[in-house]
Design an enzyme around this catalytic site. Structure first.
Site, PDB file in Angstrom:
ATOM      1  N   GLN A 114       0.839  -1.193   0.000  1.00  0.00           N
ATOM      2  CA  GLN A 114       0.000   0.000   0.000  1.00  0.00           C
ATOM      3  C   GLN A 114       0.871   1.239   0.000  1.00  0.00           C
ATOM      4  OE1 GLN A 114      -2.106  -0.534   3.713  1.00  0.00           O
ATOM      5  NE2 GLN A 114      -0.191  -0.948   4.776  1.00  0.00           N
TER       6      GLN A 114
ATOM      7  N   GLU B 202       1.454  -8.621  11.144  1.00  0.00           N
ATOM      8  CA  GLU B 202       1.190  -7.455  10.296  1.00  0.00           C
ATOM      9  C   GLU B 202       1.611  -7.767   8.867  1.00  0.00           C
ATOM     10  OE1 GLU B 202       0.537  -4.128   8.301  1.00  0.00           O
ATOM     11  OE2 GLU B 202      -0.137  -4.318  10.382  1.00  0.00           O
TER      12      GLU B 202
ATOM     13  N   ASP C 225       0.272 -12.417   6.102  1.00  0.00           N
ATOM     14  CA  ASP C 225      -1.181 -12.257   6.049  1.00  0.00           C
ATOM     15  C   ASP C 225      -1.812 -12.937   7.254  1.00  0.00           C
ATOM     16  OD1 ASP C 225      -3.833 -11.813   4.686  1.00  0.00           O
ATOM     17  OD2 ASP C 225      -3.803 -14.001   4.740  1.00  0.00           O
ATOM     18  N   ALA C 226      -2.695 -12.232   7.945  1.00  0.00           N
ATOM     19  CA  ALA C 226      -3.266 -12.754   9.190  1.00  0.00           C
ATOM     20  C   ALA C 226      -4.046 -14.041   8.965  1.00  0.00           C
ATOM     21  CB  ALA C 226      -4.166 -11.691   9.834  1.00  0.00           C
TER      22      ALA C 226
ATOM     23  N   ASP D 178      -7.009  -5.802  15.114  1.00  0.00           N
ATOM     24  CA  ASP D 178      -6.863  -4.374  14.815  1.00  0.00           C
ATOM     25  C   ASP D 178      -6.636  -4.220  13.315  1.00  0.00           C
ATOM     26  OD1 ASP D 178      -6.504  -1.656  15.015  1.00  0.00           O
ATOM     27  OD2 ASP D 178      -4.445  -1.789  15.763  1.00  0.00           O
TER      28      ASP D 178
END
Length: 579
Positions: A281, A355, A389-390, A408
């Site tokens: 991003q 994260e 990746d979670a 979160d």
């Protein structure tokens, strides 16, 4: 009596067009086989450029306006429709196929090469004007998709005419040759965009470079191979037109960095300290030094605002820490602020942070403003950060490992986040919880998006959790505390949950992601506390005293959230997302 018909006279052969005429064979400076190969090579390059234009619009629109599914649907459907119209319109240019193709390619190079810069400019400078300008970026997106599709659609009939003029063949064979070159070119363009253009040149310069390649190849094909089919005037017009297009694209490429800085300042203000494009991003940091408040933007969305972040992170973390909390898992939270709140509690033995973006973690460790705000949480030896990746990480995690899981993550309304708010995801989170463990989820704004919020709650229940919804308000809005101090959904203009006067900061998500009228932007956060048995949001009596959050405000937040309840919503799953 029926008279017998006289035999028809023998059919005279159709007159052959003169070489070089509009219907005759083209006069080429090379052998027909070589000419045919060069035309197919031009088809290959033009197809690659066309797909890059499409991907540029898709990527930039998703970044600027969010909701990638909607933007992809708009761009693809409008572009494919326009390609059909362009093909029909090009039938009128078949007798002037060479000149028509040259003009189409020059125009396509200009439109496709500059569309990303134009879209970014409209978003940056007009997105927060409101009124008729509020939909400006979306209107331009549709217009750019329409224009690009029209021009791409016009290519095929003209190329078919040109290749048939080199050497006549059956229509099926000609279509097969053109389609093969077109599809292979599209493959190369589709792979070049994410692996070459985007990482090495960026969105704006990558689009301009693609336009330049398009103009050079289109102009060279017509002026070099079919120059004898053009009048002197047409040759000069095409030459000057392509030179002008290349000059515009080159000038824009030289000024791209200055343009991007100016647009960034228009979006974020003049206090931008860090602006980078990670593999995930765009990350922008403003303020954070010399007493200026820090703001963290991820893909244009305001993710952290120092003025209000404690309200959010205290409400997210502290209710879940009431109970066993030796082992804590934070999903997301790469800014380190949730970890800061977790580490305030005594008895915490380990904190695992998962994260996706390594650049956010690096800034949380090294940036002076952000690391000071998170109190250097990632430097604590109890904290372990994993860049992954979670969803994938949870699939490989050991069961019954954590006492507390803190989710979160970005708002569920963002398309890329929908799998992280699915029943399957919460099932994996439930598996890693130890007996008596608790999961807390940030579920988006309550008052501005109750359907999304209660869909998250319904999804948690479908995954086997008992739930306790609650809300927290930002500065400038009192969720649950009215002007008269009575609990409920009071809206105290200028009065926050702590009863102090202040202004709203930290909720707007960018000029074109939220209403242009900032007074209508989301001004609360919704959370859901979940456990296997009857969770109750409360503060740990033996824990640290939060700066803002109190038992009274937490109870008021529960009442405010429950007052917006929508019954009967189905859960969101991977194959049927509901957000």
């Amino acid at each position: 009596m029926i008279e017998p018909h006289a035999p028809a006279p023998p059919r005279s052969p159709a007159p052959r067009s003169a070489p070089g005429g509009p219907d005759g064979p083209a006069r080429l400076p090379v052998r027909p086989g070589t000419g045919r190969f060069l035309v197919l090579a031009g088809v290959f390059v033009c197809a690659a450029c066309g797909l890059v234009y499409e991907l540029e619009l898709l990527t930039l629109a998703s970044y600027l306006m969010g909701d990638s599914v909607t933007q992809a649907s708009v761009v693809l459907s409008v572009m494919v429709f326009a390609m059909g119209i362009g093909s029909l319109a090009a039938k009128r240019l078949r007798r002037l196929a060479a000149a028509g193709f040259g003009a189409v390619e020059a125009t396509l190079a200009l439109v496709g090469g500059c569309s990303a810069m134009a879209l970014y400019a409209v978003f940056a400078w007009t997105g927060d004007w409101g009124g008729m300008w509020a939909g400006g970026p979306r209107c331009l997106l549709v217009a750019a998709s329409l224009a690009t599709g029209l021009l791409i659609g016009a290519e095929v009939p003209l190329l078919m005419e040109l290749i048939q003029r080199i050497r006549r063949q059956d229509a099926g064979g000609a279509v097969a040759d053109l389609s093969a070159a077109d599809y292979v070119g599209a493959l190369v363009g589709g792979l070049a965009f994410p692996f070459l253009l985007l990482p090495f040149f960026g969105q704006l310069t990558g689009a301009l470079l693609t336009g330049a390649v398009n103009a050079v190849v289109g102009g060279a094909l017509v002026l070099g191979l079919f120059q004898r089919d053009l009048t002197r005037r047409a040759r000069w017009l095409l030459l000057l037109g392509n030179a002008l297009v290349l000059a515009i694209l080159a000038s824009a490429a030289v000024l791209a960095d200055d343009f991007e800085r100016a647009a960034r300042q228009a979006l974020y203000g003049g206090d931008v300290r860090v602006a980078l494009q990670s593999g995930v991003q765009e990350v922008v940091l403003t303020g954070g030094t010399h007493g200026r408040p820090l703001d963290l933007y991820l893909d244009g969305r305001l993710r952290v605002s120092a003025g209000d972040e404690r309200r959010y992170h205290e409400a997210l973390v502290h209710p879940a820490m009431s109970g066993p909390h030796a082992r804590v898992l934070i999903l997301g939270g790469g800014d380190g602020l949730a970890a800061r709140e977790v580490l305030r509690h005594s008895g915490v033995e380990s904190v695992d942070v998962v994260e996706l973006d390594a650049e956010v973690v690096r800034l949380a460790r090294t940036d002076p403003g952000l690391s000071a705000l998170n109190q250097h949480a990632f430097g604590d030896p109890r904290v372990r950060v994993t860049t992954e990746d979670a969803f994938g990480w949870l699939r490989g995690a050991d069961p019954a490992t954590y006492d507390v899981v803190v989710s979160d993550l970005p708002d569920p309304g963002i398309t890329a986040s929908t799998k992280l708010y699915s029943q399957e995801f919460y099932g994996l989170a439930r598996r890693v919880l130890a007996p008596g463990g608790r999961l807390v989820v940030h579920a988006g704004p309550v008052t501005a998006g109750p359907r999304v919020y209660w869909t998250v709650e319904a999804t948690l229940r479908a995954a086997g959790f008992e739930t306790a919804p609650y809300a927290a308000g930002g500065r400038g809005v009192g969720v649950g505390v009215g002007l008269d101090g009575v609990g409920g959904r009071g809206v105290g203009v200028g009065v926050g949950l702590d009863g102090t006067a202040g202004r709203h900061t930290g909720f707007a998500t960018g000029p074109d992601r939220s209403p242009a009228d900032r007074s209508r932007a989301p001004r609360d956060w919704g959370f859901v506390l979940a456990a296997r048995t009857d969770p109750r949001p409360r503060l740990d009596p033996d824990g640290p005293r939060p700066s803002v959050l109190t038992e009274e405000l937490l109870a008021a937040g529960e009442r405010a959230a429950r007052a917006t309840r929508i019954e009967g919503l189905p859960p969101s799953t991977l194959v049927h997302p509901r957000y």
